[in-house]
Design a protein around this motif. Sequence first.
Motif, mmCIF file in Angstrom:
data_model
loop_
_atom_site.group_PDB
_atom_site.id
_atom_site.type_symbol
_atom_site.label_atom_id
_atom_site.label_comp_id
_atom_site.label_asym_id
_atom_site.label_seq_id
_atom_site.Cartn_x
_atom_site.Cartn_y
_atom_site.Cartn_z
ATOM 1 N N LEU A 1 0.821 -1.202 0.000
ATOM 2 C CA LEU A 1 0.000 0.000 0.000
ATOM 3 C C LEU A 1 0.858 1.257 0.000
ATOM 4 C CD1 LEU A 1 -2.805 -1.037 2.513
ATOM 5 C CD2 LEU A 1 -2.964 -0.865 0.033
ATOM 6 N N VAL A 2 2.004 1.218 0.711
ATOM 7 C CA VAL A 2 2.902 2.373 0.728
ATOM 8 C C VAL A 2 3.456 2.640 -0.671
ATOM 9 C CG1 VAL A 2 5.103 3.223 1.610
ATOM 10 C CG2 VAL A 2 3.479 2.135 3.156
ATOM 11 N N ALA A 3 3.753 1.546 -1.401
ATOM 12 C CA ALA A 3 4.287 1.697 -2.755
ATOM 13 C C ALA A 3 3.212 2.040 -3.775
ATOM 14 C CB ALA A 3 5.008 0.420 -3.175
ATOM 15 N N ASP A 4 1.955 2.034 -3.354
ATOM 16 C CA ASP A 4 0.858 2.329 -4.278
ATOM 17 C C ASP A 4 0.901 3.799 -4.684
ATOM 18 O OD1 ASP A 4 -1.534 2.431 -5.679
ATOM 19 O OD2 ASP A 4 -2.487 0.978 -4.344
ATOM 20 N N SER A 5 0.588 4.061 -5.934
ATOM 21 C CA SER A 5 0.619 5.435 -6.442
ATOM 22 C C SER A 5 -0.719 6.153 -6.282
ATOM 23 C CB SER A 5 1.003 5.429 -7.929
ATOM 24 O OG SER A 5 0.080 4.659 -8.692
ATOM 25 N N VAL B 1 -3.772 9.074 -0.927
ATOM 26 C CA VAL B 1 -3.894 8.495 0.416
ATOM 27 C C VAL B 1 -5.348 8.227 0.763
ATOM 28 C CG1 VAL B 1 -3.442 8.907 2.868
ATOM 29 C CG2 VAL B 1 -1.770 9.618 1.156
ATOM 30 N N SER B 2 -6.252 9.110 0.342
ATOM 31 C CA SER B 2 -7.669 8.918 0.659
ATOM 32 C C SER B 2 -8.206 7.630 0.044
ATOM 33 C CB SER B 2 -8.480 10.112 0.167
ATOM 34 O OG SER B 2 -8.327 10.273 -1.239
ATOM 35 N N GLN B 3 -7.768 7.302 -1.155
ATOM 36 C CA GLN B 3 -8.215 6.056 -1.786
ATOM 37 C C GLN B 3 -7.608 4.834 -1.102
ATOM 38 O OE1 GLN B 3 -7.695 6.014 -6.027
ATOM 39 N NE2 GLN B 3 -8.592 8.053 -6.321
ATOM 40 N N ILE B 4 -6.358 4.960 -0.671
ATOM 41 C CA ILE B 4 -5.717 3.828 0.012
ATOM 42 C C ILE B 4 -6.403 3.555 1.343
ATOM 43 C CG2 ILE B 4 -3.568 3.038 1.081
ATOM 44 C CD1 ILE B 4 -2.043 4.568 -1.040
#
Length: 441
Positions: free
Chosen positions: A344-348, A351-354
């Motif tokens: 999740l940290v590496a997700d582009s 932040v609200s979507q994560i």
Amino acid sequence: MGADHTRPAPPAPPRVRRILVATVVPLFLITVVAALVLWPRQDREPTDAPALPRYHGTVTRVVTEPCPPTPEAPEGGPGGSAGPCGTVTVAAEQGPNAGRQVETPVPAGPGAPRVEVGDKVILVELTDPADPAVKTYDIAEHRRGTPLAWLAVLFAVAIVAFGRWRGLAALGGLVASFAILLGFVLPGIGAGQPPLLVAIVGAALIMFVVLYLTHGITAQTSVAVLGTLGSLVLTGVLGTLATAATHLTGFGSEDATTLSMFQRDVDLHGLLLAGIVIGSLGVLDDVTVTQAATVTELAHANPALSRRQLYRAATRVGRAHIASTVNTIVLAYAGASLPLLLLLVADSRPVSQILTSEFLAQEIVRSAVATLGLIAAVPLTTGLAAVVTTAGRRGTTAGPADPPAPRPPVARDEALEALGGAPDRRSGGWSGGDRSTEAAW
């Protein structure tokens, strides 16, 4: 599980004991009857292919060599496939080739074991579909039975050496917990029973066995049992409301998705709720036992405390306990999900979507619901313990408590010795330096 309190609790008045028995025994019987009703009647038929034969062996030789080129390799590049490559010779200890040397390829790929000469490994037997008479072997993993057994022995010895009989009882409770989980909770959920109901009944069984086995059959333990049971039910209700409000489906992890492929009739939403209840039990009983013991110790230290004073004092202890336990719950869930959190940290994505994704929302709900159940356990258990501890007194609900009885007179010389020094007969002071306790005495 739970805190250890070696001081025996004072016996409760007969009327209080009768009320506790009339409350706890029916709840225990209801739990047993519910477990019998939900108990899986028959074993499920395996839905996957038969397991591959597995045999023990010991590595005797490892030969590595350059990997052959692959067609996809670019011209002028290294041209080798993902290594390592080579052969491993293993002395088979079981199976049709027991006592012989068999060759296997060097394990390769993500998560493949790294083997050396002398390693104890597990071989899997592979059959050629074109010619069933042709069999080959692969190394599946290392054999971990011996180090795990020694670790379990060290774990048990440390607990018994420190806790003595109480530690032995704690080990018995741990065995009972795993027996209930593996014998009732997991088979019941796998058989298609409602996961939340199975989890609450299983957690109640674990609670009855572990608390009474570890802490004894006392009024203090019965108070902790009632507080834990009430908090478990509240946790289940809050979990149901929270997962419904956030529209969680239970498919937030890869494990849940894989499980749905093999057992289509398992309710993953209910399985999520069951996990919240089971995960809360270990911390809940620690909080409830501690609160019940705190009220008992306060009443023992100052019998003049009123019911309200006992409740307020023990609640202050509970606030400090909850403040540290909240962090424990969040870190425990985060530690169990570190690989996915790194993804999740590496997700582009923003932040609200994560934060609102299925997986992270599931962990937020799990932590929040467990914490709310713990917070509710403090006033519930503390109030019950205060009522039980002060039962039979006179004026426990009246205003301020009567002043404590005067202490018996203590000789001045004995008091000075208790403070760590000896009285100086010549100077009339204290022999431990220039300090003096004349003003205090």
